[in-house]
Design an enzyme around this catalytic site. Structure first.
Site, PDB file in Angstrom:
ATOM      1  N   ARG A   1       7.196  -0.824   4.998  1.00 46.82           N
ATOM      2  CA  ARG A   1       6.970  -0.314   6.347  1.00 46.82           C
ATOM      3  C   ARG A   1       7.760  -1.188   7.319  1.00 46.82           C
ATOM      4  O   ARG A   1       8.111  -2.329   7.020  1.00 46.82           O
ATOM      5  CB  ARG A   1       5.493  -0.355   6.711  1.00 46.82           C
ATOM      6  CG  ARG A   1       4.582   0.482   5.814  1.00 46.82           C
ATOM      7  CD  ARG A   1       3.136   0.341   6.256  1.00 46.82           C
ATOM      8  NE  ARG A   1       2.227   1.179   5.481  1.00 46.82           N
ATOM      9  CZ  ARG A   1       1.534   0.773   4.429  1.00 46.82           C
ATOM     10  NH1 ARG A   1       1.653  -0.490   4.023  1.00 46.82           N
ATOM     11  NH2 ARG A   1       0.733   1.584   3.785  1.00 46.82           N
TER      12      ARG A   1
ATOM     13  N   LYS B   1      -1.098  -2.879   5.634  1.00 46.25           N
ATOM     14  CA  LYS B   1      -2.185  -2.419   6.490  1.00 46.25           C
ATOM     15  C   LYS B   1      -3.504  -3.023   6.024  1.00 46.25           C
ATOM     16  O   LYS B   1      -3.743  -3.180   4.827  1.00 46.25           O
ATOM     17  CB  LYS B   1      -2.273  -0.882   6.452  1.00 46.25           C
ATOM     18  CG  LYS B   1      -1.158  -0.186   7.220  1.00 46.25           C
ATOM     19  CD  LYS B   1      -1.396   1.312   7.266  1.00 46.25           C
ATOM     20  CE  LYS B   1      -0.353   2.018   8.127  1.00 46.25           C
ATOM     21  NZ  LYS B   1      -0.588   3.481   8.190  1.00 46.25           N
TER      22      LYS B   1
ATOM     23  N   HIS C   1      11.128   4.556   8.592  1.00 49.09           N
ATOM     24  CA  HIS C   1      10.182   5.238   7.713  1.00 49.09           C
ATOM     25  C   HIS C   1      10.890   6.270   6.830  1.00 49.09           C
ATOM     26  O   HIS C   1      10.401   6.589   5.747  1.00 49.09           O
ATOM     27  CB  HIS C   1       9.075   5.893   8.533  1.00 49.09           C
ATOM     28  CG  HIS C   1       7.712   5.705   7.933  1.00 49.09           C
ATOM     29  ND1 HIS C   1       7.151   4.460   7.719  1.00 49.09           N
ATOM     30  CD2 HIS C   1       6.804   6.595   7.462  1.00 49.09           C
ATOM     31  CE1 HIS C   1       5.962   4.588   7.165  1.00 49.09           C
ATOM     32  NE2 HIS C   1       5.739   5.871   6.986  1.00 49.09           N
TER      33      HIS C   1
ATOM     34  N   ARG D   1      11.713   4.453   3.757  1.00 46.07           N
ATOM     35  CA  ARG D   1      10.523   4.325   2.903  1.00 46.07           C
ATOM     36  C   ARG D   1      10.239   5.643   2.181  1.00 46.07           C
ATOM     37  O   ARG D   1       9.929   5.658   0.987  1.00 46.07           O
ATOM     38  CB  ARG D   1       9.343   3.920   3.769  1.00 46.07           C
ATOM     39  CG  ARG D   1       7.993   3.801   3.045  1.00 46.07           C
ATOM     40  CD  ARG D   1       6.997   3.167   4.002  1.00 46.07           C
ATOM     41  NE  ARG D   1       5.597   3.455   3.679  1.00 46.07           N
ATOM     42  CZ  ARG D   1       4.846   2.711   2.876  1.00 46.07           C
ATOM     43  NH1 ARG D   1       5.365   1.647   2.299  1.00 46.07           N
ATOM     44  NH2 ARG D   1       3.574   3.019   2.665  1.00 46.07           N
TER      45      ARG D   1
ATOM     46  N   HIS E   1      -0.591   2.544  -0.648  1.00 44.32           N
ATOM     47  CA  HIS E   1      -1.498   3.603  -0.216  1.00 44.32           C
ATOM     48  C   HIS E   1      -2.879   3.374  -0.828  1.00 44.32           C
ATOM     49  O   HIS E   1      -3.006   3.217  -2.045  1.00 44.32           O
ATOM     50  CB  HIS E   1      -0.987   4.983  -0.652  1.00 44.32           C
ATOM     51  CG  HIS E   1       0.193   5.456   0.128  1.00 44.32           C
ATOM     52  ND1 HIS E   1       1.029   6.462  -0.312  1.00 44.32           N
ATOM     53  CD2 HIS E   1       0.691   5.070   1.334  1.00 44.32           C
ATOM     54  CE1 HIS E   1       1.976   6.676   0.573  1.00 44.32           C
ATOM     55  NE2 HIS E   1       1.794   5.836   1.580  1.00 44.32           N
TER      56      HIS E   1
ATOM     57  N   TYR F   1       4.788  13.344  -1.810  1.00 41.82           N
ATOM     58  CA  TYR F   1       6.111  13.215  -2.414  1.00 41.82           C
ATOM     59  C   TYR F   1       6.278  14.112  -3.636  1.00 41.82           C
ATOM     60  O   TYR F   1       7.405  14.423  -4.023  1.00 41.82           O
ATOM     61  CB  TYR F   1       6.390  11.750  -2.768  1.00 41.82           C
ATOM     62  CG  TYR F   1       6.369  10.872  -1.545  1.00 41.82           C
ATOM     63  CD1 TYR F   1       7.394  10.941  -0.597  1.00 41.82           C
ATOM     64  CD2 TYR F   1       5.307  10.011  -1.301  1.00 41.82           C
ATOM     65  CE1 TYR F   1       7.359  10.164   0.547  1.00 41.82           C
ATOM     66  CE2 TYR F   1       5.275   9.222  -0.159  1.00 41.82           C
ATOM     67  CZ  TYR F   1       6.298   9.315   0.758  1.00 41.82           C
ATOM     68  OH  TYR F   1       6.263   8.548   1.899  1.00 41.82           O
TER      69      TYR F   1
END
Length: 303
Positions: free
Chosen positions: A153, A177, A246, A249, A272, A281
């Site tokens: 990120r 995150k 992004h 990514r 994630h 994806y």
């Protein structure tokens, strides 16, 4: 009787944002989104809804979301605002200000799935072609290599320090995150680019600065500067459209999943928490497969 005017600096909103920053350790970008969404909702609710958060009920939240929808806001944006509002009310519950969350159970209008934009493998190779010996171009190529090699990120890459890189093992440590740390592999080309940049970095970095990527002035390269450098370099390399961090990514995830088919591994690498987020994806890869089928299968080709 109309609700009393609300000042933008609502003390509970301020306290909530401070909690998200200092205790939850969310990224500045996420904090900025929370701040914008909650302040917008608070402003839009002043005339028709209670001024006291304790008086809010489910129908108030529904009314506000319906208003946002009438104003032309899409389902995805409304969902994001709802998520911010739920988090804020959960904070008020934590602080003993309210007893239940009035935003719980309320859903945004359904919207079509938007597949993320990606670059093809050939476009990535075009972007990373480097015939320049200028140090700052070497830096820009290196950060793009690292984005694409490890699926970082923007905030993760911008916050990297020198000691987060282990070139002997080919690994990078990132803080993602929710302050979750993960160790990621660095590809061969990205390792080579990093070695080249580290030879040049001392020309610019201030002596007390441990940032991996630094600007001309010697300070850590900012989020905005990274975005701008990628935009400028992509134009110089002849790529059209808006190229942003992004997208690199997304390209990493799509290309890796296309090659390996290992959804769980891609989930781990991307950081994630929910595999449903990673499954977007699979849609990208199916779309690519369908296009290949249409072009190649004798019963699908147009005469």
């Amino acid at each position: 009787m109309p609700a009393a005017p609300i000042r933008p600096e609502d003390p509970w909103i301020t306290a909530f944002l401070s909690y998200m920053e200092n205790e939850r350790r969310l990224s500045p970008h996420t904090i900025s989104n929370y701040q914008r969404d909650i302040h917008t909702l608070r402003r839009d609710s002043q005339e028709a809804l209670p001024s006291d958060w304790q008086q809010w009920r489910n129908h108030h939240v529904r009314h506000l979301m319906a208003q946002q929808h009438r104003n032309g806001l899409g389902g995805r944006s409304i969902q994001r605002k709802l998520s911010a509002l739920r988090s804020f009310f959960n904070y008020l519950i934590r602080e003993g200000q309210i007893k239940y969350n009035p935003a719980q159970g309320i859903r945004a209008p359904k919207t079509g799935h938007h597949l993320p934009d990606t670059l093809s493998v050939d476009q990535m190779q075009q972007l990373l072609q480097n015939s320049s010996n200028k140090p700052l171009v070497t830096r820009d190529i290196t950060l793009i290599e690292l984005f694409y090699s490890s699926g970082l990120r923007l905030a993760e890459l911008a916050n990297l320090d020198l000691n987060d890189i282990d070139l002997s093992q080919g690994l990078v440590k990132v803080l993602g995150k929710g302050s979750k740390t993960r160790i990621l592999p660095i590809g061969r080309m990205a390792q080579t680019a990093l070695k080249n940049w580290l030879k040049l970095r001392a020309q610019y970095a201030n002596t007390d600065n441990n940032a991996l990527f630094v600007a001309r002035n010697g300070n850590r390269l900012s989020h905005r500067s990274i975005q701008e450098r990628i935009k400028i370099l992509s134009r110089k390399q002849g790529l059209t459209g808006k190229i942003h961090p992004h997208m690199l990514r997304h390209s990493f995830a799509s290309h890796l999943l296309e090659s390996s088919g290992d959804l769980r591994a891609v989930q781990e690498l991307l950081g994630h928490s929910n595999i449903n987020t990673t499954q977007i994806y699979t849609h990208l890869n199916f779309q690519h497969l369908a296009q290949s089928y249409d072009q190649a299968h004798p019963r699908a080709r147009k005469k």
